[in-house]
Design a protein around this motif. Sequence first.
Motif, PDB file in Angstrom:
ATOM      1  N   ALA A   1      45.578  16.073  40.708  1.00 37.01           N
ATOM      2  CA  ALA A   1      46.423  16.774  41.676  1.00 37.01           C
ATOM      3  C   ALA A   1      46.436  18.273  41.387  1.00 37.01           C
ATOM      4  O   ALA A   1      46.350  19.102  42.310  1.00 37.01           O
ATOM      5  N   ALA A   2      46.507  18.615  40.108  1.00 41.57           N
ATOM      6  CA  ALA A   2      46.510  20.024  39.719  1.00 41.57           C
ATOM      7  C   ALA A   2      45.199  20.702  40.082  1.00 41.57           C
ATOM      8  O   ALA A   2      45.184  21.832  40.593  1.00 41.57           O
ATOM      9  N   ALA A   3      44.089  20.014  39.834  1.00 36.32           N
ATOM     10  CA  ALA A   3      42.770  20.590  40.115  1.00 36.32           C
ATOM     11  C   ALA A   3      42.572  20.829  41.609  1.00 36.32           C
ATOM     12  O   ALA A   3      42.033  21.868  42.024  1.00 36.32           O
ATOM     13  N   ALA A   4      43.008  19.868  42.422  1.00 30.48           N
ATOM     14  CA  ALA A   4      42.865  20.023  43.872  1.00 30.48           C
ATOM     15  C   ALA A   4      43.689  21.193  44.389  1.00 30.48           C
ATOM     16  O   ALA A   4      43.235  21.981  45.233  1.00 30.48           O
ATOM     17  N   ALA A   5      44.906  21.318  43.871  1.00 31.68           N
ATOM     18  CA  ALA A   5      45.768  22.421  44.290  1.00 31.68           C
ATOM     19  C   ALA A   5      45.215  23.759  43.817  1.00 31.68           C
ATOM     20  O   ALA A   5      45.299  24.768  44.526  1.00 31.68           O
ATOM     21  N   ALA A   6      44.644  23.780  42.619  1.00 33.78           N
ATOM     22  CA  ALA A   6      44.055  25.008  42.094  1.00 33.78           C
ATOM     23  C   ALA A   6      42.874  25.456  42.939  1.00 33.78           C
ATOM     24  O   ALA A   6      42.694  26.649  43.207  1.00 33.78           O
ATOM     25  N   ALA A   7      42.047  24.485  43.388  1.00 33.08           N
ATOM     26  CA  ALA A   7      40.891  24.820  44.217  1.00 33.08           C
ATOM     27  C   ALA A   7      41.323  25.470  45.530  1.00 33.08           C
ATOM     28  O   ALA A   7      40.742  26.471  45.973  1.00 33.08           O
ATOM     29  N   ALA A   8      42.365  24.900  46.136  1.00 28.92           N
ATOM     30  CA  ALA A   8      42.884  25.483  47.381  1.00 28.92           C
ATOM     31  C   ALA A   8      43.486  26.859  47.106  1.00 28.92           C
ATOM     32  O   ALA A   8      43.325  27.790  47.901  1.00 28.92           O
ATOM     33  N   GLY A   9      44.142  26.987  45.971  1.00 25.44           N
ATOM     34  CA  GLY A   9      44.748  28.274  45.614  1.00 25.44           C
ATOM     35  C   GLY A   9      43.702  29.345  45.368  1.00 25.44           C
ATOM     36  O   GLY A   9      43.863  30.501  45.788  1.00 25.44           O
ATOM     37  N   ALA A  10      42.612  28.970  44.705  1.00 24.34           N
ATOM     38  CA  ALA A  10      41.540  29.933  44.451  1.00 24.34           C
ATOM     39  C   ALA A  10      40.924  30.410  45.762  1.00 24.34           C
ATOM     40  O   ALA A  10      40.691  31.606  45.955  1.00 24.34           O
ATOM     41  N   GLU A  11      40.683  29.475  46.670  1.00 24.67           N
ATOM     42  CA  GLU A  11      40.094  29.843  47.963  1.00 24.67           C
ATOM     43  C   GLU A  11      41.044  30.740  48.754  1.00 24.67           C
ATOM     44  O   GLU A  11      40.600  31.610  49.517  1.00 24.67           O
ATOM     45  N   SER A  12      42.340  30.552  48.552  1.00 28.46           N
ATOM     46  CA  SER A  12      43.326  31.367  49.277  1.00 28.46           C
ATOM     47  C   SER A  12      43.289  32.833  48.865  1.00 28.46           C
ATOM     48  O   SER A  12      43.842  33.694  49.560  1.00 28.46           O
ATOM     49  N   THR A  13      42.630  33.127  47.735  1.00 27.37           N
ATOM     50  CA  THR A  13      42.550  34.524  47.305  1.00 27.37           C
ATOM     51  C   THR A  13      41.496  35.310  48.083  1.00 27.37           C
ATOM     52  O   THR A  13      41.506  36.542  48.051  1.00 27.37           O
ATOM     53  N   ARG A  14      40.609  34.608  48.765  1.00 32.08           N
ATOM     54  CA  ARG A  14      39.497  35.290  49.450  1.00 32.08           C
ATOM     55  C   ARG A  14      39.980  36.369  50.435  1.00 32.08           C
ATOM     56  O   ARG A  14      39.465  37.497  50.420  1.00 32.08           O
ATOM     57  N   PRO A  15      40.943  36.079  51.321  1.00 33.26           N
ATOM     58  CA  PRO A  15      41.352  37.099  52.293  1.00 33.26           C
ATOM     59  C   PRO A  15      42.365  38.106  51.750  1.00 33.26           C
ATOM     60  O   PRO A  15      42.765  39.027  52.468  1.00 33.26           O
ATOM     61  N   LEU A  16      42.771  37.935  50.494  1.00 40.56           N
ATOM     62  CA  LEU A  16      43.817  38.805  49.947  1.00 40.56           C
ATOM     63  C   LEU A  16      43.264  40.141  49.455  1.00 40.56           C
ATOM     64  O   LEU A  16      42.122  40.231  49.016  1.00 40.56           O
TER      65      LEU A  16
ATOM     66  N   GLU B   1      41.099  47.798  49.834  1.00 39.31           N
ATOM     67  CA  GLU B   1      40.667  46.848  50.860  1.00 39.31           C
ATOM     68  C   GLU B   1      39.290  46.242  50.568  1.00 39.31           C
ATOM     69  O   GLU B   1      38.951  45.187  51.106  1.00 39.31           O
ATOM     70  N   ARG B   2      38.523  46.875  49.707  1.00 39.40           N
ATOM     71  CA  ARG B   2      37.196  46.333  49.380  1.00 39.40           C
ATOM     72  C   ARG B   2      37.283  45.038  48.574  1.00 39.40           C
ATOM     73  O   ARG B   2      36.297  44.317  48.431  1.00 39.40           O
ATOM     74  N   SER B   3      38.463  44.740  48.037  1.00 37.03           N
ATOM     75  CA  SER B   3      38.632  43.487  47.293  1.00 37.03           C
ATOM     76  C   SER B   3      38.800  42.298  48.237  1.00 37.03           C
ATOM     77  O   SER B   3      38.688  41.140  47.821  1.00 37.03           O
ATOM     78  N   ILE B   4      39.041  42.570  49.505  1.00 36.34           N
ATOM     79  CA  ILE B   4      39.203  41.509  50.506  1.00 36.34           C
ATOM     80  C   ILE B   4      37.859  40.835  50.763  1.00 36.34           C
ATOM     81  O   ILE B   4      36.827  41.487  50.839  1.00 36.34           O
ATOM     82  N   GLY B   5      37.891  39.516  50.898  1.00 38.88           N
ATOM     83  CA  GLY B   5      36.673  38.773  51.206  1.00 38.88           C
ATOM     84  C   GLY B   5      35.999  38.155  49.997  1.00 38.88           C
ATOM     85  O   GLY B   5      34.932  37.552  50.109  1.00 38.88           O
ATOM     86  N   HIS B   6      36.609  38.281  48.812  1.00 35.22           N
ATOM     87  CA  HIS B   6      36.041  37.740  47.582  1.00 35.22           C
ATOM     88  C   HIS B   6      37.060  36.846  46.885  1.00 35.22           C
ATOM     89  O   HIS B   6      38.250  37.166  46.840  1.00 35.22           O
ATOM     90  N   VAL B   7      36.595  35.750  46.324  1.00 36.33           N
ATOM     91  CA  VAL B   7      37.466  34.871  45.544  1.00 36.33           C
ATOM     92  C   VAL B   7      37.713  35.498  44.180  1.00 36.33           C
ATOM     93  O   VAL B   7      36.794  36.033  43.549  1.00 36.33           O
ATOM     94  N   ASP B   8      38.948  35.433  43.718  1.00 34.93           N
ATOM     95  CA  ASP B   8      39.268  35.994  42.403  1.00 34.93           C
ATOM     96  C   ASP B   8      38.596  35.171  41.305  1.00 34.93           C
ATOM     97  O   ASP B   8      38.720  33.945  41.273  1.00 34.93           O
ATOM     98  N   PRO B   9      37.881  35.837  40.385  1.00 40.26           N
ATOM     99  CA  PRO B   9      37.166  35.111  39.330  1.00 40.26           C
ATOM    100  C   PRO B   9      38.094  34.296  38.426  1.00 40.26           C
ATOM    101  O   PRO B   9      37.761  33.173  38.034  1.00 40.26           O
ATOM    102  N   GLY B  10      39.248  34.850  38.081  1.00 35.52           N
ATOM    103  CA  GLY B  10      40.187  34.132  37.225  1.00 35.52           C
ATOM    104  C   GLY B  10      40.742  32.889  37.884  1.00 35.52           C
ATOM    105  O   GLY B  10      40.933  31.849  37.243  1.00 35.52           O
TER     106      GLY B  10
END
Length: 214
Positions: free
Chosen positions: A157-172, A184-193
Amino acid sequence: MGYDAESLVKAVRALGAEIAHRRAELTHLDQEIGDGDHGENLARGFSAVLTKLRAAEPETPSKVLSLVATTLISTVGGASGPLFGTAFLRASTVIGTATELDGTLVASALVAARDGVVARGKAEVGDKTMVDALSPAAEAATAAAAQGADVAGVLAAAAAAAAAGAESTRPLQARKGRASYLGERSIGHVDPGAQSTTYLLDSLALSAASHTED
């Protein structure tokens, strides 16, 4: 057999192999919005962890996590070492003297890990950091444990939620760390951490599932 120190050592060894496998990918992610060394640093840290595990025989799950924590803090450069090290250290503290883990204890460890990272890095959900993966992971783990899930179920459950959370960083747009300098250049990329946090939890979940099947 319960999920004891030996089981956790096997899981950490598998995790080290997974991080090594993902090194180039994580480095590429970090090249886009960071220093470009996240994959290399994390792989070096877990390589050192595996070396220490070959010479040590931790007696409890807490001691396994403490060894991981101190090794990452001393060998991983940048912010990753202190942050991931803090996560493992806080988790080990919550587990305490327990000789075997259950779902509830794992969930409590993830909550403590998340709280430790938040306190250390001063980041919150939405800042485009590993917290965006770790926080929903802790919440999902807590919910799964409350429903009676075992170690494997809680980590899944934790891993699935983390995957969705990581993907949510892409538009941020990043508000913390080196990526925040890009604006704004950071937008469109998934956070490595956030992505490496997902791989970490996914690897632990797979190990726990394998342990359950044995």
